[in-house]
Design a protein around this motif. Structure first.
Motif, PDB file in Angstrom:
ATOM      1  N   ARG A  32       0.838  -1.212   0.000  1.00 52.46           N
ATOM      2  CA  ARG A  32       0.000   0.000   0.000  1.00 52.46           C
ATOM      3  C   ARG A  32       0.859   1.243   0.000  1.00 52.46           C
ATOM      4  O   ARG A  32       0.599   2.195  -0.750  1.00 52.46           O
ATOM      5  CB  ARG A  32      -0.914   0.011   1.228  1.00 52.46           C
ATOM      6  CG  ARG A  32      -1.913  -1.095   1.260  1.00 52.46           C
ATOM      7  CD  ARG A  32      -2.926  -0.986   2.366  1.00 52.46           C
ATOM      8  NE  ARG A  32      -2.468  -0.518   3.648  1.00 52.46           N
ATOM      9  CZ  ARG A  32      -2.817  -1.053   4.813  1.00 52.46           C
ATOM     10  NH1 ARG A  32      -3.622  -2.106   4.833  1.00 52.46           N
ATOM     11  NH2 ARG A  32      -2.390  -0.556   5.940  1.00 52.46           N
ATOM     12  N   MET A  33       1.881   1.262   0.838  1.00 53.86           N
ATOM     13  CA  MET A  33       2.763   2.427   0.918  1.00 53.86           C
ATOM     14  C   MET A  33       3.489   2.656  -0.403  1.00 53.86           C
ATOM     15  O   MET A  33       3.661   3.791  -0.842  1.00 53.86           O
ATOM     16  CB  MET A  33       3.748   2.267   2.069  1.00 53.86           C
ATOM     17  CG  MET A  33       3.087   2.315   3.429  1.00 53.86           C
ATOM     18  SD  MET A  33       4.267   1.916   4.735  1.00 53.86           S
ATOM     19  CE  MET A  33       4.030   3.328   5.801  1.00 53.86           C
ATOM     20  N   ASP A  34       3.915   1.568  -1.039  1.00 52.62           N
ATOM     21  CA  ASP A  34       4.584   1.687  -2.337  1.00 52.62           C
ATOM     22  C   ASP A  34       3.653   2.271  -3.395  1.00 52.62           C
ATOM     23  O   ASP A  34       4.062   3.096  -4.214  1.00 52.62           O
ATOM     24  CB  ASP A  34       5.122   0.335  -2.798  1.00 52.62           C
ATOM     25  CG  ASP A  34       6.325  -0.133  -1.984  1.00 52.62           C
ATOM     26  OD1 ASP A  34       6.934   0.683  -1.254  1.00 52.62           O
ATOM     27  OD2 ASP A  34       6.648  -1.337  -2.070  1.00 52.62           O
ATOM     28  N   ALA A  35       2.395   1.857  -3.370  1.00 48.58           N
ATOM     29  CA  ALA A  35       1.420   2.402  -4.322  1.00 48.58           C
ATOM     30  C   ALA A  35       1.209   3.894  -4.089  1.00 48.58           C
ATOM     31  O   ALA A  35       1.158   4.680  -5.038  1.00 48.58           O
ATOM     32  CB  ALA A  35       0.090   1.656  -4.229  1.00 48.58           C
ATOM     33  N   MET A  36       1.105   4.289  -2.829  1.00 49.77           N
ATOM     34  CA  MET A  36       0.940   5.718  -2.515  1.00 49.77           C
ATOM     35  C   MET A  36       2.181   6.501  -2.934  1.00 49.77           C
ATOM     36  O   MET A  36       2.088   7.626  -3.434  1.00 49.77           O
ATOM     37  CB  MET A  36       0.664   5.930  -1.021  1.00 49.77           C
ATOM     38  CG  MET A  36      -0.636   5.313  -0.515  1.00 49.77           C
ATOM     39  SD  MET A  36      -2.114   5.974  -1.325  1.00 49.77           S
ATOM     40  CE  MET A  36      -2.593   4.552  -2.300  1.00 49.77           C
ATOM     41  N   LEU A  78      -5.776  -3.067  -2.568  1.00 47.05           N
ATOM     42  CA  LEU A  78      -4.674  -3.093  -1.606  1.00 47.05           C
ATOM     43  C   LEU A  78      -5.154  -2.911  -0.170  1.00 47.05           C
ATOM     44  O   LEU A  78      -4.464  -3.306   0.773  1.00 47.05           O
ATOM     45  CB  LEU A  78      -3.654  -2.008  -1.944  1.00 47.05           C
ATOM     46  CG  LEU A  78      -2.886  -2.187  -3.249  1.00 47.05           C
ATOM     47  CD1 LEU A  78      -2.061  -0.948  -3.561  1.00 47.05           C
ATOM     48  CD2 LEU A  78      -2.000  -3.428  -3.185  1.00 47.05           C
ATOM     49  N   PHE A  79      -6.312  -2.296  -0.008  1.00 47.32           N
ATOM     50  CA  PHE A  79      -6.837  -2.018   1.320  1.00 47.32           C
ATOM     51  C   PHE A  79      -7.990  -2.937   1.723  1.00 47.32           C
ATOM     52  O   PHE A  79      -8.572  -2.744   2.787  1.00 47.32           O
ATOM     53  CB  PHE A  79      -7.294  -0.559   1.408  1.00 47.32           C
ATOM     54  CG  PHE A  79      -6.151   0.416   1.553  1.00 47.32           C
ATOM     55  CD1 PHE A  79      -5.728   0.831   2.809  1.00 47.32           C
ATOM     56  CD2 PHE A  79      -5.506   0.922   0.438  1.00 47.32           C
ATOM     57  CE1 PHE A  79      -4.692   1.725   2.957  1.00 47.32           C
ATOM     58  CE2 PHE A  79      -4.461   1.821   0.571  1.00 47.32           C
ATOM     59  CZ  PHE A  79      -4.050   2.228   1.833  1.00 47.32           C
ATOM     60  N   GLU A  80      -8.330  -3.924   0.904  1.00 42.25           N
ATOM     61  CA  GLU A  80      -9.446  -4.812   1.245  1.00 42.25           C
ATOM     62  C   GLU A  80      -9.214  -5.522   2.575  1.00 42.25           C
ATOM     63  O   GLU A  80     -10.110  -5.610   3.397  1.00 42.25           O
ATOM     64  CB  GLU A  80      -9.686  -5.831   0.131  1.00 42.25           C
ATOM     65  CG  GLU A  80     -10.412  -5.243  -1.045  1.00 42.25           C
ATOM     66  CD  GLU A  80     -10.625  -6.238  -2.171  1.00 42.25           C
ATOM     67  OE1 GLU A  80      -9.939  -7.294  -2.205  1.00 42.25           O
ATOM     68  OE2 GLU A  80     -11.473  -5.968  -3.028  1.00 42.25           O
ATOM     69  N   ALA A  81      -8.018  -6.019   2.775  1.00 42.01           N
ATOM     70  CA  ALA A  81      -7.699  -6.705   4.032  1.00 42.01           C
ATOM     71  C   ALA A  81      -7.312  -5.658   5.076  1.00 42.01           C
ATOM     72  O   ALA A  81      -6.537  -4.742   4.794  1.00 42.01           O
ATOM     73  CB  ALA A  81      -6.551  -7.683   3.818  1.00 42.01           C
ATOM     74  N   SER A  88       2.351   2.002   9.646  1.00 42.14           N
ATOM     75  CA  SER A  88       1.199   2.342   8.808  1.00 42.14           C
ATOM     76  C   SER A  88       0.577   3.658   9.255  1.00 42.14           C
ATOM     77  O   SER A  88       0.473   3.946  10.447  1.00 42.14           O
ATOM     78  CB  SER A  88       0.145   1.233   8.875  1.00 42.14           C
ATOM     79  OG  SER A  88      -0.995   1.600   8.126  1.00 42.14           O
ATOM     80  N   GLU A  89       0.155   4.435   8.282  1.00 38.45           N
ATOM     81  CA  GLU A  89      -0.547   5.687   8.555  1.00 38.45           C
ATOM     82  C   GLU A  89      -2.027   5.584   8.214  1.00 38.45           C
ATOM     83  O   GLU A  89      -2.741   6.567   8.224  1.00 38.45           O
ATOM     84  CB  GLU A  89       0.098   6.831   7.764  1.00 38.45           C
ATOM     85  CG  GLU A  89       1.529   7.107   8.197  1.00 38.45           C
ATOM     86  CD  GLU A  89       2.183   8.195   7.381  1.00 38.45           C
ATOM     87  OE1 GLU A  89       1.952   8.272   6.147  1.00 38.45           O
ATOM     88  OE2 GLU A  89       2.946   8.966   7.967  1.00 38.45           O
ATOM     89  N   ALA A  90      -2.468   4.373   7.904  1.00 39.58           N
ATOM     90  CA  ALA A  90      -3.872   4.147   7.552  1.00 39.58           C
ATOM     91  C   ALA A  90      -4.720   4.127   8.816  1.00 39.58           C
ATOM     92  O   ALA A  90      -4.410   3.428   9.771  1.00 39.58           O
ATOM     93  CB  ALA A  90      -4.016   2.832   6.802  1.00 39.58           C
ATOM     94  N   LYS A  91      -5.795   4.895   8.794  1.00 37.25           N
ATOM     95  CA  LYS A  91      -6.726   4.917   9.924  1.00 37.25           C
ATOM     96  C   LYS A  91      -7.695   3.737   9.823  1.00 37.25           C
ATOM     97  O   LYS A  91      -8.039   3.285   8.719  1.00 37.25           O
ATOM     98  CB  LYS A  91      -7.548   6.210   9.925  1.00 37.25           C
ATOM     99  CG  LYS A  91      -6.763   7.453  10.258  1.00 37.25           C
ATOM    100  CD  LYS A  91      -7.699   8.651  10.278  1.00 37.25           C
ATOM    101  CE  LYS A  91      -6.981   9.938  10.616  1.00 37.25           C
ATOM    102  NZ  LYS A  91      -7.931  11.081  10.589  1.00 37.25           N
ATOM    103  N   ALA A  92      -8.182   3.291  10.968  1.00 39.08           N
ATOM    104  CA  ALA A  92      -9.158   2.197  11.015  1.00 39.08           C
ATOM    105  C   ALA A  92     -10.446   2.554  10.274  1.00 39.08           C
ATOM    106  O   ALA A  92     -11.170   1.664   9.820  1.00 39.08           O
ATOM    107  CB  ALA A  92      -9.470   1.844  12.462  1.00 39.08           C
TER     108      ALA A  92
END
Length: 145
Positions: A32-36, A78-81, A88-92
């Motif tokens: 995910r980070m690589d895609a961003m 990439l974020f389905e799971a 990670s900087e992804a919020k819940a």
């Protein structure tokens, strides 16, 4: 002035990406980070042209927009799971409001896909950066730490 502020804001959104990637242990989070980062790299191409740091190149600008569209199209998968990593900087909220997350990704994809065929001059880059930046910001505001 508005164009410079937009470019600066977009640059700041992606500035920390290189540092955030070191030490990531979860392969899904790293992907995910690589895609961003891929989106950030394409934005940098557009931004340097918009600032006049590099000469406007219609083919390169359109290719950068197409690259953004491609990454945006792949983002929901990439974020389905619901994967996590201390880096990670992804919020819940991504997983509790996944439909909205997907819509935001599709919005970016649509904007970028349109720009991949319509950027014709350096003058178009300000509008392109503003619309892309606003789309990125909307998602980051809601779903990124």
């Amino acid at each position: 002035m508005m164009r410079t502020n937009t470019i600066l804001c977009v640059a700041l959104l992606f500035a920390g990406a290189a540092f955030a990637h070191s030490g990531v242990k979860n392969a899904a989070v790293k992907a995910r980070m690589d895609a961003m980062s891929g989106i950030g790299a394409e934005m940098k191409i557009l931004g340097t042209m918009a600032k006049g740091v590099t000469v406007f190149d219609q083919t390169a600008a359109r290719a950068a927009a197409a690259g953004i569209a491609k990454h945006a199209a792949g983002t929901p998968v990439l974020f389905e799971a619901d994967e996590d990593d201390p880096k990670s900087e992804a919020k819940a909220e991504i997983w509790t409001n996944f439909d909205d997350f997907v819509k935001k990704s599709q919005n970016l994809e649509g904007i970028a896909a349109g720009l991949s065929t319509t950027i014709a001059s350096e003058a178009d880059l300000g509008i392109a950066m503003k619309s892309l930046g606003a789309s990125c910001h909307a998602c980051h505001k809601a779903y990124r730490e």
